[in-house]
Design an enzyme around this catalytic site. Sequence first.
Site, PDB file in Angstrom:
ATOM      1  N   GLY A   1      45.292 -82.458  15.092  1.00  0.00           N
ATOM      2  CA  GLY A   1      43.844 -82.505  14.932  1.00  0.00           C
ATOM      3  C   GLY A   1      43.452 -83.367  13.747  1.00  0.00           C
ATOM      4  O   GLY A   1      44.193 -84.282  13.353  1.00  0.00           O
ATOM      5  N   CYS A   2      42.315 -83.095  13.173  1.00  0.00           N
ATOM      6  CA  CYS A   2      41.821 -83.864  12.024  1.00  0.00           C
ATOM      7  C   CYS A   2      42.862 -83.871  10.921  1.00  0.00           C
ATOM      8  O   CYS A   2      43.314 -82.826  10.464  1.00  0.00           O
ATOM      9  CB  CYS A   2      40.514 -83.256  11.515  1.00  0.00           C
ATOM     10  SG  CYS A   2      39.932 -83.997   9.966  1.00  0.00           S
ATOM     11  N   PHE A   3      43.255 -85.048  10.465  1.00  0.00           N
ATOM     12  CA  PHE A   3      44.357 -85.121   9.510  1.00  0.00           C
ATOM     13  C   PHE A   3      44.012 -84.684   8.091  1.00  0.00           C
ATOM     14  O   PHE A   3      44.901 -84.506   7.264  1.00  0.00           O
ATOM     15  CB  PHE A   3      45.014 -86.503   9.496  1.00  0.00           C
ATOM     16  CG  PHE A   3      44.091 -87.707   9.407  1.00  0.00           C
ATOM     17  CD1 PHE A   3      42.844 -87.658   8.814  1.00  0.00           C
ATOM     18  CD2 PHE A   3      44.516 -88.929   9.930  1.00  0.00           C
ATOM     19  CE1 PHE A   3      42.030 -88.778   8.735  1.00  0.00           C
ATOM     20  CE2 PHE A   3      43.722 -90.072   9.851  1.00  0.00           C
ATOM     21  CZ  PHE A   3      42.469 -89.989   9.248  1.00  0.00           C
ATOM     22  N   TRP A   4      42.730 -84.465   7.768  1.00  0.00           N
ATOM     23  CA  TRP A   4      42.378 -84.057   6.406  1.00  0.00           C
ATOM     24  C   TRP A   4      42.972 -82.698   6.044  1.00  0.00           C
ATOM     25  O   TRP A   4      43.669 -82.556   5.037  1.00  0.00           O
ATOM     26  CB  TRP A   4      40.862 -84.004   6.247  1.00  0.00           C
ATOM     27  CG  TRP A   4      40.171 -85.325   6.347  1.00  0.00           C
ATOM     28  CD1 TRP A   4      40.704 -86.559   6.111  1.00  0.00           C
ATOM     29  CD2 TRP A   4      38.807 -85.544   6.709  1.00  0.00           C
ATOM     30  NE1 TRP A   4      39.756 -87.529   6.309  1.00  0.00           N
ATOM     31  CE2 TRP A   4      38.588 -86.936   6.666  1.00  0.00           C
ATOM     32  CE3 TRP A   4      37.764 -84.699   7.063  1.00  0.00           C
ATOM     33  CZ2 TRP A   4      37.346 -87.492   6.966  1.00  0.00           C
ATOM     34  CZ3 TRP A   4      36.531 -85.254   7.361  1.00  0.00           C
ATOM     35  CH2 TRP A   4      36.325 -86.638   7.310  1.00  0.00           C
TER      36      TRP A   4
END
Length: 260
Positions: free
Chosen positions: A101-104
Amino acid sequence: MLKTLATISTTSPLMSTAITTPKLSLSKPFLFLSKLRNKPTSPFPQTHRPISFNKPQMNLLNKLGFGPKTSDPTSDSSSIPLGPDDDVPAPGQQFAQFGAGCFWGVELAFQRIPGVTKTEVGYTQGFLHNPTYEDVCTGTTKHSEVVRVQYDPKECNFETLLDLFWSRHDPTTLNRQGNDVGTQYRSGIYFYTPEQEKAAQESLEQHQNKMNRKIVTEILPAKKFYRAEEYHQQYLAKGGRFGFKQSTEKGCNDPIRCYG
C-alpha cells in the site's frame, strides 16, 4: 397508367438505379462521432490518496508528448526497468523490497525494526524508465510503490521483515489498501536471493492457513528500483502533511498515522 409506370420502374435500368440508391441513415453521423470519443487508457482504477489533488489523465496532450510519460512495454527502453535491481547494499548488508500500500507508513514501520540500517521508498515492477509519482498514479506504468529495506542479517533476519510486512496491510485486497486504490498499491514481496524467495513462499502459505480469503500477494524477483522524489523519503518521520514528526526509534510501538 399508374400500373404501367410501376412496371417501368422495375424494368428500366435508369429507374432501378434511382430506386436502389441507399437512403441516408441518421444514426451513422452519431456512430462516426462516437469513434472520436476519448477511451480510457487503463482498465485499472486511479489512486484516491488524499495528498494528491491533481491526478493527470491520459488524453490528446499526453499523446503529443505533454504531461506524464508513458512507454510501450515491448520497446527496448522497457528492458531497463524490467531488469534486476543492480544497486549494491553496504558491505555485510542485504536488500529486501516490500509493497504493502502507501509506502509512507510502511517505511516508518520498517525504520523502527532493530537491524534495519536504511530505508528508501520508490517504484518498481513497471515498464517505464525513470517514472515520476505522477506517471505511476496514472495506473498505466504497472509500477508498485515499495519500500527497499537494507538490513544487517546478523541483527535482523528476513523472517522478521516478513512478519512486519503481513501485519501492516490486508494481503487479500487486490490493488487496494483502504482508500488507496490502484495498481501501485498492490501487495508484493520482491526477493533478491533464492533464500528470500523460499522464506516468502513459506510465509505466505502459513498466513493463508490463517485467512478466510485468498491472499493475492505477488512474490517476484526484485527489479530495478527507482527512488521516489525526495519529499516522499521518510515522509512521516519529517512530519507528514501536518508537521507532526513520528518517531523512528528502534522498537517504538507508537501508532503510525499513515498520512501524517
